[in-house]
Design a protein around this motif. Structure first.
Motif, short mmCIF file in Angstrom:
data_model
loop_
_atom_site.label_atom_id
_atom_site.label_comp_id
_atom_site.label_asym_id
_atom_site.label_seq_id
_atom_site.Cartn_x
_atom_site.Cartn_y
_atom_site.Cartn_z
N TYR A 155 0.89 -1.35 -0.48
CA TYR A 155 0.02 -0.31 -0.61
C TYR A 155 0.79 1.02 -0.24
CZ TYR A 155 0.48 -0.30 5.19
OH TYR A 155 1.38 -0.25 6.35
N GLY A 156 -0.34 2.23 -0.29
CA GLY A 156 1.03 3.96 -0.41
C GLY A 156 1.95 3.91 0.53
N TYR A 157 1.47 3.70 1.52
CA TYR A 157 2.29 4.76 2.97
C TYR A 157 3.55 3.93 2.99
CZ TYR A 157 3.84 5.96 7.70
OH TYR A 157 4.20 6.69 8.27
N GLU A 158 2.85 2.05 2.86
CA GLU A 158 4.49 1.23 3.19
C GLU A 158 5.50 1.39 2.44
OE1 GLU A 158 4.16 -3.86 3.21
OE2 GLU A 158 3.15 -2.39 2.23
N LYS A 200 -2.29 4.21 -14.24
CA LYS A 200 -3.04 4.58 -16.00
C LYS A 200 -2.81 3.07 -16.61
CE LYS A 200 -4.51 8.32 -17.96
NZ LYS A 200 -4.35 9.89 -18.32
N GLU A 201 -0.79 3.47 -16.63
CA GLU A 201 -0.29 3.42 -17.86
C GLU A 201 -0.62 1.31 -17.69
OE1 GLU A 201 3.51 4.98 -17.45
OE2 GLU A 201 2.85 7.40 -18.48
N ASP A 202 -1.13 0.68 -16.53
CA ASP A 202 -1.16 -0.56 -16.74
C ASP A 202 0.36 -0.94 -16.28
OD1 ASP A 202 -3.63 -0.62 -17.03
OD2 ASP A 202 -3.35 -0.48 -19.19
N TYR A 203 0.64 -0.40 -15.94
CA TYR A 203 2.23 -0.93 -14.77
C TYR A 203 1.36 -1.49 -13.72
CZ TYR A 203 4.90 1.21 -18.94
OH TYR A 203 4.38 1.44 -20.12
N LEU A 204 0.96 -1.39 -12.57
CA LEU A 204 0.14 -1.23 -12.30
C LEU A 204 -0.87 -1.55 -11.81
CD1 LEU A 204 2.64 1.06 -9.20
CD2 LEU A 204 2.95 -1.39 -10.05
N GLN A 205 -2.13 -2.93 -10.83
CA GLN A 205 -3.15 -2.58 -10.61
C GLN A 205 -3.06 -2.32 -9.24
OE1 GLN A 205 -3.75 -7.25 -11.01
NE2 GLN A 205 -4.81 -6.23 -12.48
N PRO A 226 -9.59 1.57 8.37
CA PRO A 226 -10.22 1.38 6.81
C PRO A 226 -9.24 0.18 5.78
CG PRO A 226 -8.81 3.29 7.30
CD PRO A 226 -8.49 2.77 8.60
N PRO A 227 -10.10 -0.11 5.18
CA PRO A 227 -8.81 -0.46 3.68
C PRO A 227 -8.27 -0.33 3.00
CG PRO A 227 -11.20 -1.15 3.32
CD PRO A 227 -11.16 -0.80 5.22
N ARG A 228 -7.23 -0.87 3.09
CA ARG A 228 -5.62 -0.20 2.10
C ARG A 228 -5.71 -0.10 1.03
NH1 ARG A 228 -1.89 -1.36 7.08
NH2 ARG A 228 -2.38 0.45 8.10
N LYS A 229 -5.33 0.26 0.33
CA LYS A 229 -4.84 0.54 -1.56
C LYS A 229 -4.05 0.03 -1.59
CE LYS A 229 -6.46 3.66 -5.15
NZ LYS A 229 -6.49 4.51 -5.57
N TYR A 230 -3.55 -1.32 -2.31
CA TYR A 230 -2.50 -2.15 -2.34
C TYR A 230 -1.89 -2.15 -4.02
CZ TYR A 230 -1.80 -4.61 2.01
OH TYR A 230 -1.51 -4.28 3.17
N TYR A 231 -1.12 -2.29 -4.22
CA TYR A 231 -0.32 -1.46 -5.57
C TYR A 231 -0.05 -2.96 -5.69
CZ TYR A 231 -1.86 2.91 -5.00
OH TYR A 231 -2.00 3.93 -4.92
#
Length: 106
Positions: free
Chosen positions: A24-27, A52-57, A67-72
């Protein structure tokens, strides 16, 4: 370290770190700053662009600390791009080292 050096290689560093493990971003920011001092504000625009360039999802996952975290996660396209960047970095690094060696050995 020169800020322009960091800016130029930050993309590759992000891809390499995410390849090791979804983060996730902070990590990710913490793991990057252990190696390279960066401003957190420069990381999130890069993550948006790489997504956006589809290198990460991204995906959401529960957190035990709020709260839930957004992972890359690195995509297959992202892995191919990372390999290209690593190849380019190695060539660039060798060229610069060769130039420096020529100047200091003459």
């Amino acid at each position: 370290m020169n800020p322009q050096f960091k800016k130029g290689i930050l993309e590759l560093c992000v891809l390499v770190i995410v390849k090791q493990k979804d983060q996730y971003g902070y990590e990710l920011a913490q793991n990057l700053t252990e190696k390279i001092a960066i401003a957190e504000g420069s990381l999130y625009p890069l993550l948006r662009r790489l997504t956006k360039e589809d290198y990460l999802q991204t995906y959401m996952a529960k957190s035990t600390e709020g709260p839930p975290r957004k992972y890359y996660r690195l995509t297959d396209e992202g892995e191919r791009y990372m390999e290209t960047l690593i190849h380019d970095w190695n060539i660039f690094q060798e060229s610069v080292n060769h130039l420096i060696k020529e100047v200091y050995e003459s």
